[in-house]
Motif scaffolding. Structure first.
Motif: not given
Length: 450
Positions: A235-243, A82-86, A90-93
């Motif tokens: 903030f989900s752990p699965k977003l760490i690699i994408p970030a 979903g676009m809500g993750v973007l 941005a913050i995590m990256s």
């Protein structure tokens, strides 16, 4: 004195700031759509990224904002999550880039081989181009799959249902953009074609031209200009690699753009400060509800050619984006999606560095093959896997070369000096001596080869 200096810099850079803002708005809208975000999210990123970079960045010329290099990656995660993750991404990256700034990790970028980057960019460019299929053919309400390839197959299946008028409009605008790039290379085509696209969209919406076209309004109901959008940050752990991937690409794109800008202007940017500006820009974009950003080479080049002398140009660009978007963004709702597809297709084609691939094919077929493998994996599987696989294969190729042991073998009839260096009893050499010289490092991996 400081006030006079500031006013002098403003007077020198307002024209370049205005020129970049005129390009930034249609591109921010188009690239946000390519990222499966809303147009407003793209404009917000263009505003905040440019403003923060102008304050904290280390390059006088880099323009930070939404780019094609990131849109392919962002689309992959927006489709599945979903676009809500973007904004969260941005913050995590941004935080990752900030950590890299603190530890000065930008100096290790040399370890990412150019063939991997070229292959990755080729893969992302193909994702951007093929993602425009539905817009170019006028296809709507198709099932959405997590896999990029499945979505393309779905579009091909429904190709017979396409709108001929939409496809013709897409072809006309795409050809126009390529022609404009040839005859007016210093003026970005998006500035010229956008008003015509909006006019055509308006005339079809008002039934003055009796054809049906999808416009931004049919896809996005809310096109009101804003400086902030409310977001649910998860903030989900699965977003760490994408970030991490977004951060790596952002850093690479920004450093490459800054280096090219240095070459064009005969100046030198501050790498560490540019990392700080990039990290804070992404954090600001995320907090404002926007999408991740990085340096945009085309906009940076336009900035230089328009007479930029200081990074205040980036801040002026952001202020003009605010003014223009609050005045004109409402008209963008009439922009046909086929015109957006044409702009993004040209962006994708321009990302492909054909001359580098031709050069690699002639002089380095191994790296050429590696670049193609990275591109294929990026398209078929995932951008992250593509770039990691490319880096790993490049490392193995390097280790294989190292394991062979580089040496020089020379024949000498008078090798007394060389022999004395390696024999403690200073044995007198015979008439002819072979001298074996180790080149490079002697390490465990190549010791047996020697």
């Amino acid at each position: 004195m400081h006030q006079n200096f500031f006013l002098k810099k403003v007077s020198e850079n307002w024209k370049s700031g205005l020129a970049v803002s005129l390009v930034s708005i249609p591109l921010a809208v188009s690239l946000a759509v390519a990222s499966h975000a809303t147009p407003v999210m793209g404009v917000i990123s263009a505003i905040w990224a440019g403003l923060i970079a102008s304050i904290f960045g280390g390059s006088n010329y880099n323009i930070i904002g939404p780019t094609g290099a990131l849109s392919g990656i962002l689309a992959t995660y927006a489709i599945s999550n979903g676009m809500g993750v973007l904004p969260t991404l941005a913050i995590m990256s941004g935080i990752i880039i900030f950590v890299a700034y603190i530890f000065k990790l930008e100096k290790y970028l040399v370890f990412v081989p150019s063939s991997t980057i070229l292959g990755f960019v080729l893969g992302v460019a193909l994702i951007i181009i093929f993602n425009q299929t539905n817009f170019a053919l006028g296809l709507t309400n198709l099932p959405v799959h997590e896999s990029f390839i499945q979505n393309i197959i779905e579009s091909i299946k429904h190709a017979p249902d396409c709108s001929i008028a939409t496809f013709l409009l897409f072809l006309i605008f795409t050809l126009t953009l390529f022609i404009l790039a040839k005859i007016l290379p210093n003026i970005p085509g998006a500035i010229i074609v956008s008003p015509f696209g909006i006019l055509i969209g308006y005339l079809t919406t008002q039934k003055i031209i009796p054809i049906e076209l999808q416009t931004l309004q049919t896809r996005f109901s809310d096109l009101q200009p804003k400086l902030f959008l409310s977001s649910n940050f998860v903030f989900s752990p699965k977003l760490i690699i994408p970030a991490l991937t977004v951060a790596l690409i952002s850093i690479l794109e920004t450093m490459i753009s800054a280096r090219i800008a240095d070459g064009m202007t005969k100046t030198k940017h501050n790498k560490n400060k540019e990392m700080l500006g990039l990290g804070l820009s992404n954090i600001a974009c995320g907090l404002a509800g926007g999408i991740p950003a990085t340096a945009a080479l085309a906009r940076t080049t336009l900035n230089i050619k328009s007479g930029c002398t200081n990074k205040i140009s980036s801040g002026i660009n952001s202020i003009f984006i605010i003014l223009i978007s609050f005045l004109l963004l409402g008209y963008f709702k009439f922009m046909p999606l086929a015109v957006i597809a044409a702009i993004l297709t040209v962006v994708g084609v321009n990302m492909i560095e054909t001359e580098h691939f031709i050069k690699m094919l002639k002089i380095d077929k191994t790296n050429f093959t590696l670049a193609l493998i990275v591109a294929v994996v990026t398209v078929l599987e995932d951008p992250i896997i593509g770039i990691l696989l490319g880096a790993c294969i490049a490392m193995l190729i390097f280790m294989h070369k190292l394991s062979k042991g580089q040496y020089e073998l020379t024949e000498s009839t008078n090798a007394t000096d060389q022999i004395q260096l390696v024999t403690p009893n200073h044995t007198q050499p015979k008439n002819e001596t072979l001298v074996y010289s180790i080149n490079g490092e002697l390490a465990y991996i190549n010791s047996q080869a020697h």
